[in-house]
Design a protein around this motif. Structure first.
Motif, mmCIF file in Angstrom:
data_model
loop_
_atom_site.group_PDB
_atom_site.id
_atom_site.type_symbol
_atom_site.label_atom_id
_atom_site.label_comp_id
_atom_site.label_asym_id
_atom_site.label_seq_id
_atom_site.Cartn_x
_atom_site.Cartn_y
_atom_site.Cartn_z
ATOM 1 N N VAL A 1 76.811 9.757 42.770
ATOM 2 C CA VAL A 1 75.996 10.636 43.583
ATOM 3 C C VAL A 1 75.244 11.594 42.682
ATOM 4 O O VAL A 1 75.800 12.169 41.759
ATOM 5 N N LEU B 1 74.515 17.353 51.787
ATOM 6 C CA LEU B 1 74.126 16.983 53.134
ATOM 7 C C LEU B 1 75.160 17.535 54.105
ATOM 8 O O LEU B 1 76.335 17.206 54.029
ATOM 9 N N VAL C 1 76.400 17.316 57.464
ATOM 10 C CA VAL C 1 76.423 16.510 58.673
ATOM 11 C C VAL C 1 77.239 17.252 59.722
ATOM 12 O O VAL C 1 78.291 17.805 59.426
ATOM 13 N N ARG D 1 82.107 15.037 61.387
ATOM 14 C CA ARG D 1 82.914 14.536 60.267
ATOM 15 C C ARG D 1 83.543 13.203 60.635
ATOM 16 O O ARG D 1 84.032 13.017 61.738
ATOM 17 N N PHE E 1 71.772 11.918 60.894
ATOM 18 C CA PHE E 1 72.341 12.340 59.619
ATOM 19 C C PHE E 1 73.026 11.180 58.900
ATOM 20 O O PHE E 1 73.036 11.133 57.668
ATOM 21 N N GLY E 2 73.546 10.232 59.651
ATOM 22 C CA GLY E 2 74.110 9.027 59.043
ATOM 23 C C GLY E 2 73.037 8.213 58.329
ATOM 24 O O GLY E 2 73.273 7.664 57.252
ATOM 25 N N GLU F 1 72.283 9.990 55.117
ATOM 26 C CA GLU F 1 73.380 9.737 54.176
ATOM 27 C C GLU F 1 73.251 8.342 53.558
ATOM 28 O O GLU F 1 73.406 8.173 52.344
ATOM 29 N N GLU F 2 72.924 7.349 54.379
ATOM 30 C CA GLU F 2 72.764 5.987 53.871
ATOM 31 C C GLU F 2 71.565 5.871 52.929
ATOM 32 O O GLU F 2 71.600 5.117 51.956
ATOM 33 N N CYS G 1 70.554 8.245 50.935
ATOM 34 C CA CYS G 1 71.015 8.843 49.683
ATOM 35 C C CYS G 1 71.907 7.869 48.911
ATOM 36 O O CYS G 1 71.762 7.709 47.692
ATOM 37 N N ILE G 2 72.781 7.189 49.617
ATOM 38 C CA ILE G 2 73.649 6.200 48.985
ATOM 39 C C ILE G 2 72.815 5.044 48.431
ATOM 40 O O ILE G 2 73.037 4.577 47.313
ATOM 41 N N ALA H 1 68.717 17.916 55.427
ATOM 42 C CA ALA H 1 68.666 16.449 55.424
ATOM 43 C C ALA H 1 67.362 15.963 54.795
ATOM 44 O O ALA H 1 67.360 15.034 53.983
ATOM 45 N N ALA I 1 67.569 16.432 51.102
ATOM 46 C CA ALA I 1 68.459 15.438 50.497
ATOM 47 C C ALA I 1 67.758 14.096 50.357
ATOM 48 O O ALA I 1 67.886 13.419 49.325
#
Length: 190
Positions: free
Chosen positions: A2, A9, A11, A14, A75-76, A79-80, A82-83, A128, A131
């Motif tokens: 990361v 981020l 979110v 959780r 937000f998922g 996150e994806e 960013c991954i 977000a 990010a």
């Protein structure tokens, strides 16, 4: 790995700790993402739960309101993204950028479906966005530094172009991929 330069981020929801609960949570997010993209934000929560293979009680236990589910989907997706940037970082510069942009297309389609339901004034929305930019900008700058992407194009220009492409309806995935490739030819350095 990361990126340490990326904003954390925040979110709103959780993920559960237990493996079975986490699987249910992730299945609900995937089903909701698909349902919202195809049927809009009014998609049936019962259908989403059924598609995820869980009961409606499990959906409400994880997401007490429709807005909680919409936020978690959005937000998922961030996150994806960013991954995906982290996973693409070791690829050659142009391949890393285009791999990430292909994932961005999926995010843009989901975002378009739920855009009106998001509280864009919330701090978490700005975090977000930051990010996402922090994840993708290094890939773009690396492609520019390698002489593979035009230097007269900004990362924001690129994202707006790709976002605009997602507004069009496509016959199938192959057509979407061809149109993206045509657009990216205009970004590629000659």
């Amino acid at each position: 790995m990361v990126s340490e330069n990326r904003p954390a981020l925040q979110v709103d929801v959780r993920r559960p700790q237990r493996a079975d609960a986490r699987r249910n949570f992730d299945a609900l997010l995937a089903a909701a993402r698909d349902a919202f993209a195809t049927k809009g934000v009014g998609a049936s929560l019962e259908d989403i739960a059924r598609q995820a293979g869980v009961g409606i009680g499990t959906l409400y236990r994880n997401f007490p309101t429709r807005q909680d589910l919409l936020n978690a989907v959005y937000f998922g997706e961030i996150e994806e993204l960013c991954i995906a940037a982290d996973e693409a970082a070791d690829l050659p510069p142009w391949e890393a950028l285009t791999t990430w942009l292909q994932r961005f297309v999926g995010y843009a389609a989901t975002k378009r479906a739920i855009w009106e339901s998001l509280n864009r004034e919330a701090d978490s929305f700005q975090t977000a966005r930051e990010a996402m930019y922090a994840a993708g900008t290094p890939l773009f700058e690396r492609a520019q530094a390698a002489g593979e992407a035009r230097t007269d194009v900004s990362f924001d220009d690129l994202l707006r172009m790709v976002s605009g492409l997602t507004a069009a309806g496509f016959v199938d995935q192959a057509q979407r991929d061809r149109v993206l490739a045509i657009a990216l030819d205009g970004v590629r350095a000659r």
